[in-house]
Design a protein around this motif. Structure first.
Motif, short mmCIF file in Angstrom:
data_model
loop_
_atom_site.label_atom_id
_atom_site.label_comp_id
_atom_site.label_asym_id
_atom_site.label_seq_id
_atom_site.Cartn_x
_atom_site.Cartn_y
_atom_site.Cartn_z
N LEU A 75 49.49 40.15 32.79
CA LEU A 75 48.33 39.31 32.46
C LEU A 75 47.53 38.95 33.70
O LEU A 75 46.29 39.00 33.69
CB LEU A 75 48.81 38.02 31.78
CG LEU A 75 48.96 38.06 30.27
CD1 LEU A 75 49.47 36.73 29.76
CD2 LEU A 75 47.63 38.37 29.61
N THR A 79 43.78 40.04 34.34
CA THR A 79 42.78 38.96 34.47
C THR A 79 41.94 39.16 35.74
O THR A 79 40.71 39.02 35.70
CB THR A 79 43.47 37.58 34.50
OG1 THR A 79 44.24 37.46 33.31
CG2 THR A 79 42.48 36.45 34.59
N CYS A 82 39.54 41.82 34.99
CA CYS A 82 38.46 41.37 34.08
C CYS A 82 37.40 40.57 34.84
O CYS A 82 36.20 40.73 34.59
CB CYS A 82 39.04 40.53 32.95
SG CYS A 82 39.92 41.52 31.77
N LEU A 113 37.28 39.10 29.03
CA LEU A 113 38.61 38.65 29.46
C LEU A 113 39.63 38.76 28.32
O LEU A 113 40.72 39.32 28.47
CB LEU A 113 38.51 37.20 29.95
CG LEU A 113 39.68 36.64 30.73
CD1 LEU A 113 39.74 37.31 32.09
CD2 LEU A 113 39.53 35.14 30.91
N ASP A 117 42.75 41.36 28.23
CA ASP A 117 44.04 40.67 28.34
C ASP A 117 44.83 40.76 27.05
O ASP A 117 46.02 41.10 27.04
CB ASP A 117 43.82 39.21 28.72
CG ASP A 117 43.85 39.00 30.23
OD1 ASP A 117 44.10 39.99 30.93
OD2 ASP A 117 43.61 37.88 30.69
#
Lengths: 262, 247
Positions: A75, A79, A82, A113, A117
């Motif tokens: 994650l 992130t 992103c 995002l 994710d």
């Protein structure tokens, strides 16, 4: 040690090669530390000593801790990607056609995002039963929890590699800005950037392969010889399946959250 | 079903899984870590579901899963190694302020020694597993008693296999004895460190003992090589050549 018995003779009698017996002796096992690692230590192990991470995954007792850690690493990596992607897309003079865009900057960023994710990791959830089934079909003795851990490790490795590559892409797009490159170049690099998780996914797939194939040793010895190749193909099929499903999930979530595609 | 309804349903299930994950957290885990894990479970509940469905002590509950280590996590070798490691740690901790330089010099080799013990124990477990699988898969000889050429060839092959597995069993026994011997030797040295420390022996004595402990890693390595030598590859080669000729 080089002695090899004939595997099959004219009357069809099968003799097992001596290598089967001696291979077990030749393989130097990597012993997993019994002490659980923190997430950052795990990242370091992924980069420096991937075999130790694989060995950790083979310790049932460590799995309940490893699964959330792998998820957190994946994650965090996605992130970072992103945020970099949202920044690049926003700063580019043109928005690439077909890419979903929200009516506000915040919505656009949040949609991107959430799409990556949630999308990438939700795709694992979709593909997980087939992964588990494939493993059982090949004859590997594995639990669903181990399957999850292996799949997440693949994504965690991909995310770590992704974080390593993002600055390179950022530098390129910055260069395009500075030198006032044509719009076409921006669009090309934007599309390339959006596919970056799939490019680094190759590293994840390789890591998955490297960690999963040794599980052949959970099969009976004579069985493992025949099923090794089968497992490899099943793993490849699952990776292909996951690669097809993931962009679909990402795009669906992105489109739903952003509102429209340009 | 529209995206919003699907998401709502997904999150509702996620909330239930999140609560369950939170309730099942380790008691000594920090609150923040528990909440973060539960939140992760809300959004990624399909990945947490297997965690919830697994028995609380996954290691104990799935003895036949893939983990080599988990098969015999509590076997006698693990217990013996753990005991010696604890004693060694205690002894080395006692060197502080007396013979620290000895510890600093040999720390790397002592770490190697620990790794070698574990590797040797794992190797023994692998051989055990292999031998038990072979024993379970061994078929009764249908051609026994008949005097046809095929039956003779099969019998010769079976005998050669049996000899190889017997050698492997000897390798295992040798590796087991060597490992236990090394562990016993280290325990003896550890007791001598304690004795030296409390009888006012000079620091050089401690250095000598620590060096001897570190040198035990060579013993484990030599044992590994001698195991390989014990597996007489020439004899195996001769067996296989004889068999190939007969075919």
């Amino acid at each position: 040690m080089s002695a090899t018995l004939i595997e099959s003779n004219a009357v069809g009698v099968v003799f097992e090669p001596l290598e089967v017996v001696t291979a077990e002796l030749a393989a130097a096992p990597v012993v997993a530390p019994t002490k659980p690692a923190a997430a950052l230590e795990l990242v370091e192990e992924m980069l420096k000593r991937p075999a130790v991470v694989d060995a950790r995954l083979r310790q049932q007792a460590q799995l309940p801790r490893l699964v959330p850690q792998m998820l957190a690493i994946a994650l965090a990596g996605y992130t970072v990607f992103c945020l970099a992607a949202a920044l690049t897309l926003t700063l580019a003079p043109v928005w690439p056609p077909g890419v979903p865009r929200g009516d506000s900057l915040l919505r656009t960023w949040l949609a991107l995002l959430a799409a990556y994710d949630i999308g990438i990791l939700a795709a694992i959830g979709i593909c997980l039963p087939s992964f588990y089934f494939y493993a059982l079909l090949a004859g590997v003795r594995i639990t669903m929890l181990e399957t999850v851990a292996h799949a997440l490790k693949g994504h965690a490795v991909a995310a770590v590699v992704l974080v390593g590559l993002v600055p390179v892409y950022l530098a390129i797009t910055l260069g395009l800005q500075v030198f006032h490159a044509p719009e076409m170049w921006f669009q090309a690099f934007d599309y390339l950037l959006l596919t970056l998780p799939f490019q680094t996914g190759v590293a994840g797939a390789w890591s998955l392969y490297r960690g999963f194939i040794p599980l052949c040793d959970t099969m009976a010895e004579h069985f493992a010889q025949r099923r090794h190749c089968f497992l490899r193909r099943l793993l490849l099929s699952w990776t292909a399946c996951s690669t097809v499903i993931t962009p679909l999930v990402i795009y669906t979530i992105w489109l739903a959250l952003a509102g429209s595609a340009t | 079903m529209a995206f919003a309804e699907t998401s709502l349903l997904y999150l509702a299930i996620g909330a239930a899984v999140g609560v369950a994950v939170y309730l099942r957290r380790e008691h000594d885990a920090p609150l923040l870590a528990g909440v973060a894990t539960a939140l992760g479970a809300v959004f990624f509940w399909p990945l947490y579901l297997p965690l919830l469905l697994a028995p609380p002590d996954a290691a104990a509950a799935s003895p036949e899963t893939s983990s080599n280590e988990s098969h015999s996590a509590d076997d006698e070798l693990t217990a013996a190694i753990a005991q010696v490691e604890t004693e060694l740690d205690t002894a080395l901790a006692g060197l502080g302020g007396w013979a620290e330089s000895a510890l600093a010099k040999e720390q790397g080799r002592i770490a190697e020694l620990r790794a070698a013990w574990n590797a040797q124990a794992e190797r023994i477990r692998q051989i055990d597993r292999l031998l038990s699988e072979i024993a379970a898969a061994e078929q009764p000889d249908d051609g026994a008693g008949s005097a046809t050429p095929l039956a003779e060839r099969l019998e010769r092959s079976r005998a050669a296999r049996q000899r190889n597995f017997d050698r492997l069993a000897r390798v295992r026994a040798q590796a087991h004895d060597d490992l236990l011997g090394t562990l016993a030797w280290v325990r003896e040295l550890v007791s001598m460190i304690h004795l030296a420390r409390f009888t006012g022996a000079p620091a050089s004595r401690a250095e000598e003992l620590v060096a001897q402990i570190a040198a035990a890693v060579a013993g484990v390595s030599e044992a590994s090589w001698s195991d390989v030598d014990a597996f007489d590859s020439d004899a195996a080669l001769a067996d296989s050549q004889e068999l190939t000729r007969s075919l």
